[in-house]
Scaffold this motif. Structure first.
Motif, short mmCIF file in Angstrom:
data_model
loop_
_atom_site.label_atom_id
_atom_site.label_comp_id
_atom_site.label_asym_id
_atom_site.label_seq_id
_atom_site.Cartn_x
_atom_site.Cartn_y
_atom_site.Cartn_z
N GLU A 129 0.85 -1.23 -0.08
CA GLU A 129 0.04 -0.08 -0.15
C GLU A 129 0.69 1.37 0.12
OE1 GLU A 129 -2.65 -0.35 3.35
OE2 GLU A 129 -4.07 -1.52 2.00
N HIS A 130 2.08 1.09 -0.11
CA HIS A 130 2.85 2.07 0.09
C HIS A 130 4.14 2.32 -0.85
CE1 HIS A 130 5.87 4.88 2.74
NE2 HIS A 130 5.68 5.41 1.84
N TYR A 132 7.45 4.50 -2.85
CA TYR A 132 8.31 5.49 -2.58
C TYR A 132 8.97 5.75 -3.97
CZ TYR A 132 12.59 7.93 -1.09
OH TYR A 132 13.45 9.16 -1.03
N ARG A 164 -0.68 4.93 -0.67
CA ARG A 164 0.33 6.06 -0.22
C ARG A 164 1.47 6.04 -1.50
NH1 ARG A 164 1.85 9.54 4.21
NH2 ARG A 164 4.28 9.89 3.76
N ASP A 166 5.06 8.43 -1.96
CA ASP A 166 5.90 9.51 -1.41
C ASP A 166 7.09 9.68 -2.11
OD1 ASP A 166 7.08 7.79 0.03
OD2 ASP A 166 5.99 8.09 1.88
N VAL A 205 3.57 14.03 -0.97
CA VAL A 205 2.65 12.62 -0.93
C VAL A 205 1.47 12.74 -1.78
CG1 VAL A 205 1.34 11.21 0.71
CG2 VAL A 205 3.36 12.40 1.63
N GLU A 207 -2.02 10.53 -1.91
CA GLU A 207 -2.83 9.57 -1.28
C GLU A 207 -4.24 9.29 -2.03
OE1 GLU A 207 -1.55 9.07 3.40
OE2 GLU A 207 -2.48 11.15 2.70
#
Ligand SMILES: CC(C)(COP(=O)(O)OP(=O)(O)OC[C@H]1O[C@@H](n2cnc3c(N)ncnc32)[C@H](O)[C@@H]1OP(=O)(O)O)[C@@H](O)C(=O)NCCC(=O)NCCS
Length: 208
Positions: A129-130, A132, A164, A166, A205, A207
């Protein structure tokens, strides 16, 4: 009913409002809105007209490709990183072992235009879910031609549904801040001495 839909499409295209998909190309709304062949042909002609009005930066670049880097590419990758190394706004990877580790931990892509390496771009999945967005470097000879924007769109295209996304960048790296803000990113916070080089970074970020 179909006529009304057709007219609203006609107005949409003649008023100059065009949607764009993740690759920056104009969308074909027709197949979504109407099965009427006459409306389809008319609207396709209008789309082609609008396409021809787009600047080269806005059009897709058919000569640009993103190819996953392998250990054999490490010298080319380091050469690129060196072109950005002298700037206080970018903390590059200058060590071979570190670069090879990066190839394993991150998805590292070399950006080719007409067979020539013009940049590199990376992403790292921190969790399902994240994501970079790591390094992005465009060779100085190829900057200002929209390649970083296409690299950003390429990475975002691979991250559909990720909650997310970022990245960090230097507060003076206005190109990057402007680019990602235009793609829906918000500045979340400022972090002092983020890379241990005494320089601050902003965390941006997106989202969903
Ligand atoms: C930052 C960098 C990647 C930009 O690459 P680029 O290919 O020149 O960027 P683009 O031409 O795609 O422009 C990207 C966006 O920057 C912004 N931009 C361009 N020139 C700008 C300027 N002079 N001032 C402010 N913003 C500017 C615009 O939003 C532009 O998008 P748009 O014109 O399509 O709306 C490149 O300069 C680079 O490699 N720098 C060194 C490494 C680095 O700092 N990497 C980023 C680490 S987070």
């Amino acid at each position: 009913m179909q006529f009304t839909r057709g007219m609203s499409l006609y107005r949409r295209y003649t008023s100059g409002v065009l949607g764009s998909n993740s690759r920056g190309r104009t969308k074909d709304f027709i197949t979504i809105y109407t099965p009427d062949v006459h409306v389809r042909i008319l609207a396709r002609a209008l789309i082609m007209k609008k396409e021809s009005q787009l600047s080269p930066r806005q059009k897709g670049d058919p000569n640009l490709s993103f190819i996953r880097a392998t250990p054999e590419d490490v010298d080319a990758f380091l050469e690129l990183e060196h072109t950005a190394a002298k700037s206080k706004t970018y903390s590059g990877t200058l060590d071979k072992d570190e670069a090879l580790r990066e190839f394993v931990e991150n998805e590292v892509y070399l950006i080719y235009r007409d067979g020539q390496i013009v940049g590199s771009t990376e992403l790292q999945m921190k969790s399902p879910e994240h994501a970079y967005l790591a390094g992005l470097v465009i060779h100085p000879d190829f900057r200002g031609q929209g390649i970083a924007r296409k690299a950003a769109l390429f990475r975002l295209g691979k991250l559909k549904g990720v909650k997310r996304i970022d990245l960090v960048t230097h507060p003076e790296n206005l190109k990057i801040i402007n680019l990602y803000q235009s793609l829906g990113f918000k500045i979340e916070k400022r972090i002092e001495n983020y890379h241990g080089d005494g320089e601050p970074r902003l965390m941006l970020v997106k989202e969903s």
